[in-house]
Write an enzyme that holds these catalytic residues in place. Sequence first.
Site, PDB file in Angstrom:
ATOM      1  CB  SER A 246      -8.746  10.723 -23.370  1.00  0.00           C
ATOM      2  OG  SER A 246      -9.190  10.038 -24.521  1.00  0.00           O
ATOM      3  CE  LYS A 247     -15.419  15.752 -22.650  1.00  0.00           C
ATOM      4  NZ  LYS A 247     -15.995  15.588 -21.333  1.00  0.00           N
TER       5      LYS A 247
END
Length: 483
Positions: A246-247
């Site tokens: 994820s980010k």
Amino acid sequence: MSDKVVVRMAPSPTGFLHVGTARTTIFNYLFARHHQGKFIIRVEDTDVERSSEEMTAAILEALKWLKIDWDGEVYYQSDRFAIYKEYAEKLHQEGKAYYCFCSPEELRARREQALAEKRSLGYDRRCLNLSEQQRAELDSRGILKALRIKTPQTGTARFIDIVGGELTRDFGELDDWVIMRADGRCTYNFSCVVDDHLMEISHVIRGNDHIANTFKQQTIYDAFGWEKPQFAHVPLILGKDRAKISKRHGAISVADYQEDGILPEALFNFLALLGWSAGDDREIMTRQELIESFSLERINASNPIFDPVKLEWMNFEYIQKLDDNELLERARWVLINAGLTTRLSVESHWQWHLKVIHLMRERMKTLNDLPRLGRFFYTDDFDYDEKGVKKHFADPDTAQRLKQWHDELAGVEDDFGASKIESALRKLADNLGINPSAIIHPTRLALTGMTGGPGLFELMELLGKEKCLARIDRAIDYVKGVS
Ligand code: GLU
């Protein structure tokens, strides 16, 4: 179904192209090309509120950047609402789907009660057995109705997944889910099956977060009596901490990697090898080699770990494969975007820029390393490295030596070439009876702001005499100021 391989990428345009989706797309693409089949793009933009044309454009742009070409036009599910509706109504007419008049509030209340009583949370089939009369009455009151598929209540749903093997689920766990909402729009799981059937998809290759959907979708194939495609559910990519990527792990969309100076061919190669291998230890593989070796059976059933260091290593390898011209062609946009040069300047000083590239290339793991490590080539606007200042500007003789070096350099006439500069420096060091490094290190810091980098004499040649003298002057002032 014909023997022809037809696969698809079905992005929902609710965000940029995620690396996970890019990797599944690459698997689809390689599989199609390996079998001389078809690879189509179907934009799943039925969620009108969350989808946007900008995101569709960005996804297609990212695919083009990765040089993933597709066959035929791009399909948009939003153009196809009427088709899905027609198929949904067909199931209703055949008694395989039924209208449900329960309101969202009623459904919520019943679900809460089921939760409290530890019963199954699925739809309780209240509307399945409504009489004709009851239905007509609810209709006449204008109560909104959604169409639900009638799911078998006993037995086991099963399919053979090419990656995961046989997967099963009790039908009892699958409730009668909504295939068409009250506004006449069909849901994802229904539209997806209709399209996969009409588009003659032979293999559905997608993330294994879709396994639950595949079970739901089986019911639709069965209700229509359609032949099912084969399924290959690809394990999701994890970060080093084993969490879904994820980010938080840094770059996450293909556009992020482009921005970080990764070459598309490196990202393509890297993603193709994330959870798949040719069965040997080859790592750098051309697209053609990947196409030739690709098979779904070799997709690893465990989750691959995304290793950014390996990606950088691979990118470095790809950078070294490009000749100076090609590398400049790619890297110039990075310089321009960093505000370090202009298109015009690159075009009119192409040869000079080529020489910079030639000096810098071995230090470039990413295209962004050019402005990061070679900033001093393009601008006088840089600071001195702090540790470098302590190490190379602190000697009380530094200002004096730099001054002598400045004057020596000013005397170099005509060709301000690397070997001439080097002899001048060695001559000066000899005369002063000092080690050349006592001049080399402060000079590098003065000219580049850094303590390491490409060959000093070569970079001085590229900077030119005037800039070298001016920067040494500036360093002398600075050294006097700090000492
Ligand atoms: N639109 C779905 C997604 O983006 C595609 C799922 C599929 O490939 O069937 O996750």
